[in-house]
Design an enzyme around this catalytic site. Structure first.
Site, short mmCIF file in Angstrom:
data_model
loop_
_atom_site.label_atom_id
_atom_site.label_comp_id
_atom_site.label_asym_id
_atom_site.label_seq_id
_atom_site.Cartn_x
_atom_site.Cartn_y
_atom_site.Cartn_z
N LYS A 73 0.81 -1.24 0.00
CA LYS A 73 0.16 0.07 0.08
C LYS A 73 1.01 1.32 0.10
CE LYS A 73 -4.53 0.98 0.00
NZ LYS A 73 -5.57 0.26 -0.23
P1 NAD Z 1 -13.07 7.59 -2.93
O1 NAD Z 1 -12.07 8.57 -2.89
O2 NAD Z 1 -13.48 7.27 -4.10
O3 NAD Z 1 -14.24 7.82 -1.79
C1 NAD Z 1 -14.14 7.92 -0.69
C2 NAD Z 1 -15.52 8.43 -0.22
O4 NAD Z 1 -15.31 8.64 1.48
C3 NAD Z 1 -16.17 9.85 -0.45
O5 NAD Z 1 -17.57 9.92 -0.99
C4 NAD Z 1 -15.86 10.72 0.61
O6 NAD Z 1 -16.65 11.92 0.69
C5 NAD Z 1 -15.99 9.68 1.80
N1 NAD Z 1 -15.55 10.14 3.22
C6 NAD Z 1 -14.30 10.87 3.18
N2 NAD Z 1 -14.01 11.10 4.52
C7 NAD Z 1 -15.24 10.81 5.13
C8 NAD Z 1 -15.78 11.04 6.56
N3 NAD Z 1 -14.75 11.47 7.36
N4 NAD Z 1 -17.16 10.58 6.89
C9 NAD Z 1 -17.77 10.24 5.67
N5 NAD Z 1 -17.45 10.00 4.55
C10 NAD Z 1 -16.19 10.45 4.02
O7 NAD Z 1 -12.50 6.40 -2.08
P2 NAD Z 1 -12.82 4.83 -2.57
O8 NAD Z 1 -11.69 4.29 -3.74
O9 NAD Z 1 -14.41 4.71 -2.78
O10 NAD Z 1 -12.39 4.19 -1.35
C11 NAD Z 1 -13.39 4.00 -0.12
C12 NAD Z 1 -12.56 3.08 0.73
O11 NAD Z 1 -12.76 1.68 -0.04
C13 NAD Z 1 -11.40 3.13 1.41
O12 NAD Z 1 -11.35 2.53 2.58
C14 NAD Z 1 -10.41 2.25 0.25
O13 NAD Z 1 -9.31 1.64 0.95
C15 NAD Z 1 -11.45 1.10 0.14
N6 NAD Z 1 -11.12 -0.01 -0.96
C16 NAD Z 1 -11.11 1.08 -2.31
C17 NAD Z 1 -10.98 0.01 -3.27
C18 NAD Z 1 -11.06 0.73 -4.82
O14 NAD Z 1 -10.87 -0.24 -5.68
N7 NAD Z 1 -11.23 1.97 -4.72
C19 NAD Z 1 -10.87 -1.29 -3.36
C20 NAD Z 1 -10.83 -1.78 -1.74
C21 NAD Z 1 -11.22 -1.02 -0.97
#
Ligand code: NAD
Length: 438
Positions: A128
């Site tokens: 990561k």
């Molecule tokens: P992203 O940046 O596309 O979206 C993040 C979302 O979280 C946004 O809507 C943001 O407004 C919201 N957010 C941020 N801080 C917040 C808070 N304090 N309270 C409420 N909402 C909040 O990111 P993503 O890619 O969707 O990732 C989200 C989660 O999923 C992370 O934990 C990431 O590690 C995990 N994840 C992502 C992927 C991927 O393929 N993108 C894969 C596995 C896991």
């Protein structure tokens, strides 16, 4: 679930006192990960002699990222790339741009990637990366310069056969395009396989953007079937409406579920009869947040945890479901789209209240599964159809989930411990087969 401490194997490789950065930060993600490892050790049999491997990242790099800001001054950002374990293959895991990123957070996220990649049996280790920055304060040019300098700095440890980054919070296809180009310029040859989650025109894969949300939906639907919950009449609440939460909400809504509440960094909105998810997605695309969506009622952020729902999907950041709010959650099932959203205390409270938790290490594995497909396609320069990709993704997720469900039933443990049993067993088996060098 038994909370037995680690058995003391006489032939364990000696566990010397841990360096300070590896000590459990009991309130932080690395401390949580260590507790999760301790819970699985009693189920690892003789492989437990290698368990210390799981408690130390193989390699952690801290880099200084200096860039020229648009106003002519120079700013320095702190960047990280951690390779937790590469016993099963090259490191694999996303890159996060967020003001709260720390080394110990990236260590935990890299370790969860090791477990996840092994749980769905893709041939990757866990890694990561991240930069401690609020990217919303940077112009597009500053963002590009920061991404390129970071890529160049971590270039000594990444590569298609070494470690393959991907998008995470606040990074996207454009970020991956800059990373791929920077690495390729430094190598003197186009290297599409160095990152996944790229734009389609640069060796990206069909279905990658939707893959994590699709995987969340797939395992959610499988688990719902096991507990007799009808998705078509389920009420769903989602925290985080980005790549993961937005797509997952869309897929649940398409299956007939009512998405009754959504929270992001800007606010919380609710509609008893079900939000119009495509309209909310378009509102977010224009304004950057769900706040101000007029076709819904605004809720105070803390009230989100009391919303009447059947399925709760945390899809934002770590440590959102804690001992302070776990007893308020109304859902029958929590599907962890985010990494590390539930603390161990909250896990225990939810288990005691009979709320089924589908852990991150299987629930959000759809993204890395299609990243694996993207990496394979890049190596062969032969690209598959979207139907092919979605069918393969669904098959892998369903099979992995069925195996984990069986382990949970056999050992009478939570799905988190069951996923750790499957993942850690595979990692440590590879560790044992490879042996120690020298
Ligand atoms: P992203 O940046 O596309 O979206 C993040 C979302 O979280 C946004 O809507 C943001 O407004 C919201 N957010 C941020 N801080 C917040 C808070 N304090 N309270 C409420 N909402 C909040 O990111 P993503 O890619 O969707 O990732 C989200 C989660 O999923 C992370 O934990 C990431 O590690 C995990 N994840 C992502 C992927 C991927 O393929 N993108 C894969 C596995 C896991």
């Amino acid at each position: 679930m038994p909370h037995t401490s680690a058995p003391n194997f006489p032939d364990s490789p000696t566990a010397h006192a841990l360096p300070s950065y590896l000590q459990a930060d009991h309130l932080g993600p690395w401390g949580i990960y260590l507790q999760q490892v301790d819970r699985v050790i009693p189920y690892l049999g003789p492989l437990a002699r290698w368990a210390e491997t799981l408690k130390r990242p193989k390699r952690a790099l801290i880099v200084d990222v200096p860039i020229h800001l648009d106003n002519g001054t120079v700013a320095h950002f702190e960047g990280y790339r951690v390779q937790h374990n590469t016993s099963r293959g090259p490191g694999k895991g996303g890159v996060r741009f967020h003001q709260d990123v720390t080394l110990s957070e990236v260590m935990a996220l890299s370790a969860w990637m090791s477990v996840k990649n092994a749980a769905v049996n893709v041939p990757f280790g866990g890694a990561k990366g991240g930069i401690r920055v609020n990217p919303k304060t940077l112009s597009l040019g500053e963002l590009e310069r920061m991404t390129r300098r970071y890529t160049s700095e971590i270039g000594i440890i990444i590569g298609p056969n070494k470690d393959i980054p991907a998008p995470d919070v606040n990074t996207n296809e454009q970020t991956m395009a800059w990373m791929m180009d920077t690495y390729s310029m430094n190598e003197g040859a186009t290297s599409t396989g160095v990152v996944t989650g790229k734009p389609l025109d640069l060796g990206g894969s069909l279905g990658r953007r939707e893959a994590t949300g699709r995987g969340v939906f797939t395992v959610g639907a499988e688990a719902a079937r096991h507990i007799g919950l009808d998705i078509a009449s389920a009420r769903v609440a989602v925290q985080g409406f980005g790549n993961v939460g937005g797509i997952a909400a869309k897929m649940f809504a398409q299956a007939g579920a009512k998405v009754v509440a959504v929270q992001d960094h800007g606010g919380t909105v609710m509609k008893e009869s079900g939000l119009d998810v495509p309209a909310l997605l378009s509102h977010v695309a224009h304004t950057g947040s769900v706040a101000g969506f007029t076709e819904a009622q605004a809720l105070p952020d803390d009230a989100f945890w009391d919303v009447r729902c059947d399925i709760l999907i945390p899809a934002a950041l770590e440590q959102q479901i804690t001992a302070a709010n776990a007893h308020r959650i109304q859902a029958r099932m929590v599907i962890e789209g985010a990494n590390g959203p539930t603390t161990p205390e909250a896990d225990d409270i939810l288990q005691a209240r009979n709320v089924l938790v589908l852990p991150d290490v299987i629930a959000n594995a759809g993204g890395v599964t299609v990243s694996y497909f993207e990496w394979v396609q890049d190596f062969s320069s032969f690209f598959w159809s979207e139907d092919d990709i979605n069918a393969r993704l669904t098959r892998i997720m369903k099979e992995a989930f069925a195996a984990i469900w069986q382990v949970a039933t056999d050992h009478q443990v939570t799905l988190r411990t069951a996923t750790f049993i499957v993942g850690c067993t595979r990692i440590l088996h590879s560790r044992e087969l490879r042996g120690l060098y020298p």
